[in-house]
Design a protein around this motif. Structure first.
Motif, PDB file in Angstrom:
ATOM      1  N   VAL A  78      -2.154  11.430  -1.164  1.00  0.00           N
ATOM      2  CA  VAL A  78      -3.196  10.430  -0.871  1.00  0.00           C
ATOM      3  C   VAL A  78      -2.960   9.163  -1.688  1.00  0.00           C
ATOM      4  O   VAL A  78      -3.033   8.030  -1.172  1.00  0.00           O
ATOM      5  CB  VAL A  78      -4.595  11.018  -1.164  1.00  0.00           C
ATOM      6  CG1 VAL A  78      -5.654   9.908  -1.093  1.00  0.00           C
ATOM      7  CG2 VAL A  78      -4.917  12.123  -0.177  1.00  0.00           C
ATOM      8  N   ILE A  79      -2.666   9.343  -2.993  1.00  0.00           N
ATOM      9  CA  ILE A  79      -2.415   8.175  -3.862  1.00  0.00           C
ATOM     10  C   ILE A  79      -1.180   7.408  -3.390  1.00  0.00           C
ATOM     11  O   ILE A  79      -1.174   6.168  -3.358  1.00  0.00           O
ATOM     12  CB  ILE A  79      -2.241   8.629  -5.326  1.00  0.00           C
ATOM     13  CG1 ILE A  79      -3.559   9.200  -5.855  1.00  0.00           C
ATOM     14  CG2 ILE A  79      -1.775   7.481  -6.201  1.00  0.00           C
ATOM     15  CD1 ILE A  79      -3.445   9.802  -7.247  1.00  0.00           C
ATOM     16  N   ASN A  80      -0.137   8.142  -2.987  1.00  0.00           N
ATOM     17  CA  ASN A  80       1.097   7.501  -2.522  1.00  0.00           C
ATOM     18  C   ASN A  80       0.852   6.659  -1.264  1.00  0.00           C
ATOM     19  O   ASN A  80       1.270   5.502  -1.170  1.00  0.00           O
ATOM     20  CB  ASN A  80       2.146   8.577  -2.249  1.00  0.00           C
ATOM     21  CG  ASN A  80       3.489   7.976  -1.922  1.00  0.00           C
ATOM     22  OD1 ASN A  80       3.927   7.062  -2.599  1.00  0.00           O
ATOM     23  ND2 ASN A  80       4.126   8.478  -0.875  1.00  0.00           N
ATOM     24  N   VAL A  81       0.137   7.250  -0.292  1.00  0.00           N
ATOM     25  CA  VAL A  81      -0.156   6.521   0.952  1.00  0.00           C
ATOM     26  C   VAL A  81      -1.043   5.311   0.669  1.00  0.00           C
ATOM     27  O   VAL A  81      -0.839   4.221   1.234  1.00  0.00           O
ATOM     28  CB  VAL A  81      -0.835   7.476   1.963  1.00  0.00           C
ATOM     29  CG1 VAL A  81      -1.352   6.691   3.173  1.00  0.00           C
ATOM     30  CG2 VAL A  81       0.127   8.554   2.412  1.00  0.00           C
ATOM     31  N   THR A  82      -2.019   5.481  -0.221  1.00  0.00           N
ATOM     32  CA  THR A  82      -2.920   4.364  -0.561  1.00  0.00           C
ATOM     33  C   THR A  82      -2.157   3.204  -1.195  1.00  0.00           C
ATOM     34  O   THR A  82      -2.342   2.034  -0.822  1.00  0.00           O
ATOM     35  CB  THR A  82      -4.017   4.842  -1.522  1.00  0.00           C
ATOM     36  OG1 THR A  82      -4.723   5.941  -0.927  1.00  0.00           O
ATOM     37  CG2 THR A  82      -4.994   3.720  -1.817  1.00  0.00           C
ATOM     38  N   MET A  83      -1.275   3.521  -2.156  1.00  0.00           N
ATOM     39  CA  MET A  83      -0.518   2.472  -2.836  1.00  0.00           C
ATOM     40  C   MET A  83       0.440   1.763  -1.881  1.00  0.00           C
ATOM     41  O   MET A  83       0.580   0.534  -1.930  1.00  0.00           O
ATOM     42  CB  MET A  83       0.257   3.074  -4.016  1.00  0.00           C
ATOM     43  CG  MET A  83      -0.620   3.582  -5.145  1.00  0.00           C
ATOM     44  SD  MET A  83      -1.754   2.327  -5.785  1.00  0.00           S
ATOM     45  CE  MET A  83      -0.610   1.131  -6.425  1.00  0.00           C
ATOM     46  N   ILE A  84       1.100   2.548  -1.003  1.00  0.00           N
ATOM     47  CA  ILE A  84       2.005   1.917  -0.034  1.00  0.00           C
ATOM     48  C   ILE A  84       1.230   0.996   0.903  1.00  0.00           C
ATOM     49  O   ILE A  84       1.672  -0.117   1.232  1.00  0.00           O
ATOM     50  CB  ILE A  84       2.766   3.000   0.764  1.00  0.00           C
ATOM     51  CG1 ILE A  84       3.760   3.718  -0.147  1.00  0.00           C
ATOM     52  CG2 ILE A  84       3.493   2.386   1.952  1.00  0.00           C
ATOM     53  CD1 ILE A  84       4.488   4.868   0.521  1.00  0.00           C
ATOM     54  N   SER A  85       0.040   1.432   1.316  1.00  0.00           N
ATOM     55  CA  SER A  85      -0.785   0.602   2.206  1.00  0.00           C
ATOM     56  C   SER A  85      -1.192  -0.696   1.513  1.00  0.00           C
ATOM     57  O   SER A  85      -1.147  -1.782   2.118  1.00  0.00           O
ATOM     58  CB  SER A  85      -2.032   1.386   2.626  1.00  0.00           C
ATOM     59  OG  SER A  85      -1.668   2.565   3.299  1.00  0.00           O
ATOM     60  N   LEU A  86      -1.581  -0.603   0.237  1.00  0.00           N
ATOM     61  CA  LEU A  86      -1.962  -1.807  -0.504  1.00  0.00           C
ATOM     62  C   LEU A  86      -0.780  -2.764  -0.656  1.00  0.00           C
ATOM     63  O   LEU A  86      -0.936  -3.988  -0.548  1.00  0.00           O
ATOM     64  CB  LEU A  86      -2.498  -1.416  -1.889  1.00  0.00           C
ATOM     65  CG  LEU A  86      -3.867  -0.721  -1.906  1.00  0.00           C
ATOM     66  CD1 LEU A  86      -4.218  -0.261  -3.319  1.00  0.00           C
ATOM     67  CD2 LEU A  86      -4.943  -1.665  -1.372  1.00  0.00           C
TER      68      LEU A  86
END
Length: 286
Positions: free
Chosen positions: A18-26
């Protein structure tokens, strides 16, 4: 116990995803926000200026007030002459400065020269224009191609010097020592080995400095000013694309304003082409 451990690991793995996907999206959203102003300028200038571009724009002189048509041929030639003469003034000076800092100056002199380049790079271009006006235009009692070229050359010097310095720093020290160990004089080591192997990076800095001065307007208003006709004399005013765009943009005539947008499009495409060329040369050299 094993089932509980698996459950904990599964929760931690899910949290990391979840953290990885969130950071990539940002990161993607931030990149798009950074690109948006550039793309907006490209699209807006293209919409405004493309319809006015024609062969007549590149080959004709400006039309008199009240007449439709005309072009910016004298401005395109004037910009080319200003950039060419400024390069003859600024590039050798900048490269020599970069070589001295890297190869010869290891004390206070190198520090002072590097500090001066950094200060000169931060001085607004309009101040450079005022300086050139005081020392060239006022004594000569007129705007001129020579004064405009000197102003642009001064702007080029710190850019070329710093890029040359950074490129020469990447040359390993043992290459210099190997050349000297073979009995080659120091200046020949610099000319025949170091500079020959670094020409791609140095050329990149030169092209970037050309891109920088291509859009300068303020220093030219105080030095070369403008000319509605052909001019090739060093002591006469000469037209340039940025100044002609400025002149047409603030005019009350709709046709001149359209030509200002066309000139802006040509200028942006020129700078874009230069930057793409730099990337190509840098990638090839790398």
């Amino acid at each position: 116990m094993r089932e509980k451990l698996k459950s904990v690991l599964s929760v931690n793995d899910f949290r990391r995803k979840v953290i990885n996907v969130t950071m990539i999206s940002l990161i993607v959203i931030s990149s798009l926000i950074a690109i948006f102003p550039l793309m907006s300028v490209f699209v807006f200038v293209f919409q405004k200026g493309f319809s006015t571009l024609s062969l007549n724009f590149f080959t004709s002189l400006p039309a008199p007030v009240g007449e439709m048509g005309g072009g910016m041929a004298q401005s395109l030639l004037g910009s080319a002459m200003l950039i060419g003469l400024a390069s003859l003034i600024g590039v050798p000076w900048g490269i020599a400065s970069g070589i001295y800092i890297t190869e010869y100056g290891h004390g206070k002199s190198a520090w002072f020269l590097r500090f001066s380049n950094d200060l000169l790079m931060g001085i607004p271009s309009i101040v450079v224009g005022l300086f050139t006006y005081s020392f060239i235009v006022a004594p000569m009692k007129g705007f001129s191609l020579l004064a405009g070229s000197i102003a642009l050359g001064i702007i080029m010097i710190p850019i070329v010097s710093r890029s040359t310095e950074e490129i020469l720093k990447t040359v390993p020290q043992h290459i210099r020592e190997a050349g000297l160990a073979l009995g080659i004089s120091r200046y020949r080591v610099i000319l025949n080995i170091i500079l020959r192997g670094s020409w791609g990076g140095i050329l990149t800095g030169v092209i970037l400095s050309v891109a920088r001065i291509s859009g300068e307007t303020a220093p030219l208003l105080f030095t070369s000013f403008n000319n509605q006709y052909w001019s090739g004399s060093l002591t006469q005013p000469i037209s340039s694309l940025p100044v002609q765009i400025y002149t047409y943009a603030i005019s009350p005539f709709e046709d001149w304003q359209k030509q200002a947008w066309a000139g802006a499009l040509v200028l942006i495409l020129f700078i874009f082409t230069i930057n793409v060329t730099v990337r190509f040369i840098f990638r090839k050299n790398k």
